[in-house]
Design a protein around this motif. Structure first.
Motif, PDB file in Angstrom:
ATOM      1  N   GLY A   1       8.974 -13.084 -15.570  1.00 63.36           N
ATOM      2  CA  GLY A   1       7.854 -12.173 -15.754  1.00 63.36           C
ATOM      3  C   GLY A   1       8.298 -10.756 -16.064  1.00 63.36           C
ATOM      4  N   ALA A   2       7.354  -9.819 -15.975  1.00 68.02           N
ATOM      5  CA  ALA A   2       7.625  -8.417 -16.288  1.00 68.02           C
ATOM      6  C   ALA A   2       8.308  -7.734 -15.103  1.00 68.02           C
ATOM      7  CB  ALA A   2       6.326  -7.694 -16.644  1.00 68.02           C
ATOM      8  N   TYR A   3       9.185  -6.770 -15.423  1.00 68.51           N
ATOM      9  CA  TYR A   3       9.871  -6.017 -14.376  1.00 68.51           C
ATOM     10  C   TYR A   3      10.316  -4.670 -14.919  1.00 68.51           C
ATOM     11  CZ  TYR A   3      14.261  -7.351 -16.658  1.00 68.51           C
ATOM     12  OH  TYR A   3      15.273  -7.518 -17.554  1.00 68.51           O
ATOM     13  N   VAL A   4      10.643  -3.750 -14.008  1.00 70.93           N
ATOM     14  CA  VAL A   4      11.202  -2.444 -14.358  1.00 70.93           C
ATOM     15  C   VAL A   4      12.410  -2.185 -13.474  1.00 70.93           C
ATOM     16  CG1 VAL A   4       8.965  -1.523 -15.081  1.00 70.93           C
ATOM     17  CG2 VAL A   4       9.711  -1.219 -12.718  1.00 70.93           C
ATOM     18  N   PHE A   5      13.209  -1.168 -13.843  1.00 71.65           N
ATOM     19  CA  PHE A   5      14.321  -0.738 -13.013  1.00 71.65           C
ATOM     20  C   PHE A   5      13.954   0.576 -12.353  1.00 71.65           C
ATOM     21  CE2 PHE A   5      17.096  -3.585 -15.568  1.00 71.65           C
ATOM     22  CZ  PHE A   5      17.663  -4.264 -14.504  1.00 71.65           C
ATOM     23  N   VAL A   6      14.048   0.602 -11.028  1.00 67.61           N
ATOM     24  CA  VAL A   6      13.729   1.789 -10.228  1.00 67.61           C
ATOM     25  C   VAL A   6      15.034   2.369  -9.689  1.00 67.61           C
ATOM     26  CG1 VAL A   6      12.542   2.639  -8.176  1.00 67.61           C
ATOM     27  CG2 VAL A   6      11.459   0.902  -9.613  1.00 67.61           C
ATOM     28  N   VAL A   7      15.209   3.695  -9.831  1.00 72.99           N
ATOM     29  CA  VAL A   7      16.409   4.369  -9.344  1.00 72.99           C
ATOM     30  C   VAL A   7      16.159   4.837  -7.908  1.00 72.99           C
ATOM     31  CG1 VAL A   7      18.049   6.245  -9.715  1.00 72.99           C
ATOM     32  CG2 VAL A   7      16.987   5.100 -11.676  1.00 72.99           C
ATOM     33  N   GLY A   8      17.011   4.379  -6.982  1.00 71.64           N
ATOM     34  CA  GLY A   8      16.862   4.730  -5.577  1.00 71.64           C
ATOM     35  C   GLY A   8      17.504   6.069  -5.252  1.00 71.64           C
ATOM     36  N   LYS A   9      17.472   6.426  -3.970  1.00 75.15           N
ATOM     37  CA  LYS A   9      18.059   7.690  -3.532  1.00 75.15           C
ATOM     38  C   LYS A   9      19.569   7.713  -3.716  1.00 75.15           C
ATOM     39  CE  LYS A   9      14.466   8.646  -0.108  1.00 75.15           C
ATOM     40  NZ  LYS A   9      14.175   8.881   1.335  1.00 75.15           N
ATOM     41  N   ASP A  10      20.206   6.539  -3.703  1.00 76.08           N
ATOM     42  CA  ASP A  10      21.652   6.468  -3.903  1.00 76.08           C
ATOM     43  C   ASP A  10      22.026   6.377  -5.381  1.00 76.08           C
ATOM     44  OD1 ASP A  10      20.613   4.008  -4.405  1.00 76.08           O
ATOM     45  OD2 ASP A  10      22.006   2.886  -3.131  1.00 76.08           O
ATOM     46  N   ASN A  11      21.038   6.629  -6.251  1.00 71.05           N
ATOM     47  CA  ASN A  11      21.248   6.604  -7.702  1.00 71.05           C
ATOM     48  C   ASN A  11      21.704   5.229  -8.204  1.00 71.05           C
ATOM     49  OD1 ASN A  11      20.427   9.222  -7.987  1.00 71.05           O
ATOM     50  ND2 ASN A  11      22.499  10.078  -8.050  1.00 71.05           N
ATOM     51  N   ARG A  12      21.278   4.208  -7.545  1.00 73.60           N
ATOM     52  CA  ARG A  12      21.537   2.844  -7.992  1.00 73.60           C
ATOM     53  C   ARG A  12      20.206   2.203  -8.393  1.00 73.60           C
ATOM     54  NH1 ARG A  12      26.633   1.103  -7.342  1.00 73.60           N
ATOM     55  NH2 ARG A  12      27.995   2.300  -5.958  1.00 73.60           N
ATOM     56  N   VAL A  13      20.256   1.416  -9.480  1.00 72.53           N
ATOM     57  CA  VAL A  13      19.016   0.835  -9.994  1.00 72.53           C
ATOM     58  C   VAL A  13      18.702  -0.442  -9.239  1.00 72.53           C
ATOM     59  CG1 VAL A  13      19.294   1.830 -12.276  1.00 72.53           C
ATOM     60  CG2 VAL A  13      20.264  -0.417 -11.794  1.00 72.53           C
ATOM     61  N   LYS A  14      17.408  -0.685  -9.105  1.00 72.22           N
ATOM     62  CA  LYS A  14      16.913  -1.873  -8.422  1.00 72.22           C
ATOM     63  C   LYS A  14      15.818  -2.493  -9.271  1.00 72.22           C
ATOM     64  CE  LYS A  14      16.458  -4.691  -4.852  1.00 72.22           C
ATOM     65  NZ  LYS A  14      17.546  -5.599  -4.419  1.00 72.22           N
ATOM     66  N   ARG A  15      15.979  -3.770  -9.567  1.00 70.93           N
ATOM     67  CA  ARG A  15      14.942  -4.484 -10.322  1.00 70.93           C
ATOM     68  C   ARG A  15      13.703  -4.657  -9.457  1.00 70.93           C
ATOM     69  NH1 ARG A  15      14.820  -9.711 -13.944  1.00 70.93           N
ATOM     70  NH2 ARG A  15      12.802 -10.572 -13.362  1.00 70.93           N
ATOM     71  N   ARG A  16      12.527  -4.431 -10.075  1.00 70.26           N
ATOM     72  CA  ARG A  16      11.274  -4.607  -9.339  1.00 70.26           C
ATOM     73  C   ARG A  16      10.262  -5.292 -10.259  1.00 70.26           C
ATOM     74  NH1 ARG A  16       8.589   0.286  -6.078  1.00 70.26           N
ATOM     75  NH2 ARG A  16      10.676   0.155  -5.148  1.00 70.26           N
ATOM     76  N   GLY A  17       9.749  -6.426  -9.808  1.00 72.76           N
ATOM     77  CA  GLY A  17       8.743  -7.142 -10.573  1.00 72.76           C
ATOM     78  C   GLY A  17       7.412  -6.411 -10.566  1.00 72.76           C
TER      79      GLY A  17
END
Length: 407
Positions: A345-361
């Motif tokens: 399905g659809a997802y985006v990449f979110v940048v956390g406080k530690d500047n690491r990306v996290k996939r989020r549906g």
């Protein structure tokens, strides 16, 4: 003794000569090859010294600032990505679904009489008809003769009834004179009543034949648009066969849009909808007039039936997409470049406080001029990677840069 002394003296002279030759050879070597050997030794020594100096310098650099150099090299490899914080905006909520166009009120029309051979077809597909209009005529030559014969029987019955009535009236005038008995009057009255009854029976039979003959014609049960014609001149038809015509009552169409179980609960009868047929650049406005009371157990979907006014571009059987309104909602809006899709399905990449990306549906909603509405998965406060999401992996470290900021 003198001989040995002379031999010894010669031997001493020979030794001195050998030493002299050796000295000469040594002097010759020093002048040529010895010099080259010394230069070679000097060059080797210089190279060794240079290597020692470089090794000392490297050791000193590693001891003092080596870790900073490695960190700098690693830091130079961290990608810079553009991020946005979408926030939330008020948009008119909508659910997109697709389905098949059909007549809202399909009217199959066939032969309801005894049937026969079709002698005339008066309408074709695409014609508008009114209620009661003749669509096709069935040959009635035999039935017409039967009706004519019955009409003659009606005339005979009426004549007999008229004669019986005249006989009764004459008898009543002779009763007072004693020429006719009361019994004769009763008999004549009964005869007159029987003849009148025969007239009614004959008339009823004539009406029945006329009604049967009228049913031989194929009539439109209501006004509307002829969608199908399945009969030709000369064809023999009978009651109960395949419908000869299909009429869209009032010309109204509908889109039976398939909607997911969760989305169906957000719709309401009377909600507006915009329908776009495949292959057409037109959009048609309609209203939801019925929602499926059941859900298909296999697909977990139900139907939202959207009523549409007649238009030639709306062809039954065609495929169309509808955007159905669900009222105003407040949701994040992202450009298309920020949204990725795969088999999950659809997802985006979110940048956390530690500047690491996290996939989020995420779940997408209506498409607006500003972008695509995100109905589920984001609150609007996250830093979302705007572009290059296809080159990132879950957990990658990045250097986020806000969209519009100076590079």
């Amino acid at each position: 003794m003198e001989y040995e002394t002379r031999l010894n003296n010669r031997h001493d002279e020979t030794s001195e000569q050998d030493v002299f030759v050796n000295d000469v050879d040594t002097i010759g070597i020093d002048d040529g090859e010895a010099q080259r050997r010394r230069r070679k030794q000097v060059m080797i020594g210089g190279a060794i010294a240079l290597l020692v100096i470089v090794a000392i310098a490297i050791a000193l650099s590693l001891g003092k600032g080596g870790s900073a150099g490695v960190d700098g090299a690693e830091a130079s490899q961290i990608p810079v990505v553009t991020v946005i914080v979408p926030g939330t905006e008020s948009v008119v909520g909508g659910i997109t679904a697709s389905g098949t166009l059909a007549a809202r009120q399909p009217l199959p029309v066939g032969s309801v009489g005894e049937g026969g051979q079709v002698s005339e077809v008066r309408v074709d597909e695409g014609d508008w008809v009114r209620k009661g209009q003749v669509l096709a005529v069935i040959d009635r030559s035999v039935q017409s003769q039967q009706a004519a014969a019955q009409a003659a029987q009606v005339q005979v019955a009426r004549a007999d009834a008229a004669l019986a009535q005249s006989n009764l009236e004459r008898a009543l005038k002779l009763v007072d004179r004693g020429f006719i008995s009361k019994a004769d009057v009763d008999r004549l009255t009964s005869t007159r009543d029987a003849e009148v009854a025969r007239v009614r029976v004959a008339e009823a039979q004539l009406r029945e034949l006329n009604a049967r003959n009228a049913r031989l014609n194929i009539l439109a049960p209501a006004g509307g648009l002829v969608l199908e014609r399945n009969v030709e001149v000369g064809q023999v038809v009978s009651g109960g066969n395949t419908p000869l015509f299909l009429i869209a009552g009032g010309g109204e169409m509908e889109l039976a849009a398939l909607v997911g179980e969760s989305e169906l609960s957000r719709l309401a009868v009377g909600a507006s909808a915009e329908v776009s047929p495949v292959g057409s650049d037109k959009t048609f406005s309609g209203q939801i007039w019925q929602l499926s009371p059941t859900i298909d157990e296999t697909s977990r979907q139900g139907e939202a039936r959207i009523a549409l006014a007649y238009d030639r571009a709306l062809r039954p059987g065609g495929f169309a997409t509808a955007v159905m309104g669900t009222g105003g909602v407040s949701a994040p809006i992202l450009p298309e470049s920020a949204i990725q899709n795969d088999e999950n399905g659809a997802y985006v990449f979110v940048v956390g406080k530690d500047n690491r990306v996290k996939r989020r549906g995420v779940k997408t909603g209506v498409v607006t001029g500003a972008g695509i509405t995100i109905t589920e998965g984001l609150t609007g406060d996250e830093r979302v990677v705007l572009r290059a999401g296809g080159f990132l992996f879950d957990g990658d470290e990045v250097k986020p840069q806000r969209a519009g900021a100076a590079g």
